[in-house]
Motif scaffolding. Structure first.
Motif, PDB file in Angstrom:
ATOM      1  N   LEU A 186      42.358  70.952-106.180  1.00 40.09           N
ATOM      2  CA  LEU A 186      43.757  70.651-106.477  1.00 40.09           C
ATOM      3  C   LEU A 186      44.130  71.140-107.867  1.00 40.09           C
ATOM      4  CD1 LEU A 186      46.397  69.084-105.683  1.00 40.09           C
ATOM      5  CD2 LEU A 186      45.437  67.151-106.956  1.00 40.09           C
ATOM      6  N   PHE A 187      45.311  71.755-107.966  1.00 39.57           N
ATOM      7  CA  PHE A 187      45.894  72.139-109.250  1.00 39.57           C
ATOM      8  C   PHE A 187      47.271  71.505-109.367  1.00 39.57           C
ATOM      9  CE2 PHE A 187      42.597  75.220-108.921  1.00 39.57           C
ATOM     10  CZ  PHE A 187      42.314  75.652-110.203  1.00 39.57           C
ATOM     11  N   MET A 188      47.617  71.098-110.590  1.00 42.76           N
ATOM     12  CA  MET A 188      48.914  70.460-110.851  1.00 42.76           C
ATOM     13  C   MET A 188      49.551  71.136-112.057  1.00 42.76           C
ATOM     14  SD  MET A 188      49.726  66.440-111.757  1.00 42.76           S
ATOM     15  CE  MET A 188      48.814  66.454-113.315  1.00 42.76           C
ATOM     16  N   LEU A 189      50.815  71.548-111.901  1.00 39.88           N
ATOM     17  CA  LEU A 189      51.576  72.140-112.999  1.00 39.88           C
ATOM     18  C   LEU A 189      52.595  71.132-113.490  1.00 39.88           C
ATOM     19  CD1 LEU A 189      52.217  74.780-114.647  1.00 39.88           C
ATOM     20  CD2 LEU A 189      54.014  75.210-112.938  1.00 39.88           C
ATOM     21  N   ILE A 190      52.529  70.824-114.788  1.00 42.86           N
ATOM     22  CA  ILE A 190      53.536  69.987-115.448  1.00 42.86           C
ATOM     23  C   ILE A 190      54.051  70.765-116.651  1.00 42.86           C
ATOM     24  CG2 ILE A 190      54.013  67.839-116.669  1.00 42.86           C
ATOM     25  CD1 ILE A 190      51.930  66.443-115.091  1.00 42.86           C
ATOM     26  N   GLY A 191      55.297  71.180-116.590  1.00 40.76           N
ATOM     27  CA  GLY A 191      55.833  72.026-117.659  1.00 40.76           C
ATOM     28  C   GLY A 191      55.090  73.347-117.691  1.00 40.76           C
ATOM     29  N   ASN A 192      54.475  73.676-118.832  1.00 41.97           N
ATOM     30  CA  ASN A 192      53.701  74.914-118.944  1.00 41.97           C
ATOM     31  C   ASN A 192      52.199  74.649-118.922  1.00 41.97           C
ATOM     32  OD1 ASN A 192      53.376  73.701-121.427  1.00 41.97           O
ATOM     33  ND2 ASN A 192      53.570  75.604-122.601  1.00 41.97           N
ATOM     34  N   LYS A 193      51.808  73.477-118.427  1.00 38.17           N
ATOM     35  CA  LYS A 193      50.403  73.066-118.431  1.00 38.17           C
ATOM     36  C   LYS A 193      49.868  73.001-117.001  1.00 38.17           C
ATOM     37  CE  LYS A 193      47.510  69.525-120.611  1.00 38.17           C
ATOM     38  NZ  LYS A 193      47.544  68.247-121.394  1.00 38.17           N
ATOM     39  N   LEU A 194      48.865  73.837-116.701  1.00 38.01           N
ATOM     40  CA  LEU A 194      48.238  73.841-115.385  1.00 38.01           C
ATOM     41  C   LEU A 194      46.926  73.070-115.482  1.00 38.01           C
ATOM     42  CD1 LEU A 194      48.446  74.912-112.457  1.00 38.01           C
ATOM     43  CD2 LEU A 194      47.040  76.863-113.192  1.00 38.01           C
TER      44      LEU A 194
END
Length: 279
Positions: A186-194
């Motif tokens: 699983l990968f999660m992107l929040i703003g510019n943070k992966l």
């Protein structure tokens, strides 16, 4: 004699009655994608398989080199006349004998292959809904990071997803943090943070996970980190996606009442296909 599916057959036919992979889950495996008679990420798959065998104390045959592994995989796809793309699995199991304690640590293996239509990784813009699976938890230990044939948790989660009209489930560890999906990292992107969970959280040390971490670092303005993901953070995410070597990237579009974008997923799929096109 034994009874096999209602038919009495000779016990010396050995229909899994001594197979340790069947009896105790005493086996490890790798699933690879082959394109144009080339094994994608061969080195990564080979070294993970060797590491898995060492973790469970299997004896690695002297001839079991990376070239030998490649030869065994390709010989089957060649025999099956699969020329474009294939999904191939090699399962290595400890040889027959013993109960919990094996007679020895020597191994055998089997290879299974099926043709796939897609040479390139596809990007499907369709609804893909997930939720948490809370019936059982992944433990934070080394065994969780390798591919053994003990996948009963994943099987149970798959049935749960099917019963609840979900496309996938997110699995939790014994600290109640989000670890991975049923069949991928699983990968999660929040703003510019992966963000992806570290292997120490109990997630599979995925081959595609490694590739995505490397490719994402080439995208301008994106910070790539391995950090713990709590269930509460999922609602804050801009994007969620699942990775594995066969599918590539599967964007998640819905988790409960939250919907997600797919731009990062699309960009990484394009980068993966650049690698495939170079083969």
């Amino acid at each position: 004699m034994i009874n096999f599916n209602g038919t009495l057959v000779a016990q010396d036919s050995n229909i899994l009655v001594q197979n340790r992979g069947f009896l105790y889950g005493d086996a490890v495996f790798e699933t690879v994608k082959i394109v144009n008679s080339k094994v994608l990420y061969l080195e990564d798959h080979y070294f993970r398989l060797m590491a898995s065998m060492r973790v469970v104390r299997m004896e690695i045959p002297m001839n079991f080199t990376m070239e030998y592994l490649e030869e065994q995989l390709l010989s089957l796809t060649d025999k099956l006349s699969i020329s474009n793309a294939a999904r191939v699995r090699i399962t290595v199991f400890r040889n027959d004998g013993g109960y919990y304690l094996p007679i020895d640590n020597t191994v055998s293996f089997l290879v299974h292959a099926t043709a796939t239509e897609a040479v390139f990784y596809s990007f499907e813009e369709k609804e893909y809904e997930v939720d948490l699976f809370k019936d059982f938890y992944i433990t934070k230990q080394l065994l969780s990071s390798i591919k053994t044939t003990n996948r009963i948790l994943n099987v149970a989660a798959s049935i749960f997803a099917n019963e609840n009209a979900l496309d996938n489930c997110l699995l939790l560890n014994d600290s109640k943090n989000v670890v991975e999906a049923i069949q991928g990292n699983l990968f999660m992107l929040i703003g510019n943070k992966l963000i992806t969970p570290p292997v120490s959280e109990g997630c599979l040390n995925g081959v595609m996970r490694k590739q995505v971490l490397k490719l994402a670092k080439t995208i301008a303005g994106i910070e790539v980190v391995e950090e713990v993901i709590s269930p509460f953070e999922l609602q804050k995410a801009d994007e969620l996606f699942v990775t594995n070597v066969i599918k590539g990237i599967q964007p998640i579009t819905k988790y409960r009442k939250k919907t997600f974008g797919v731009n990062m997923s699309r960009e990484i799929v394009a980068k993966l296909n650049e690698i495939v096109s170079a083969i």
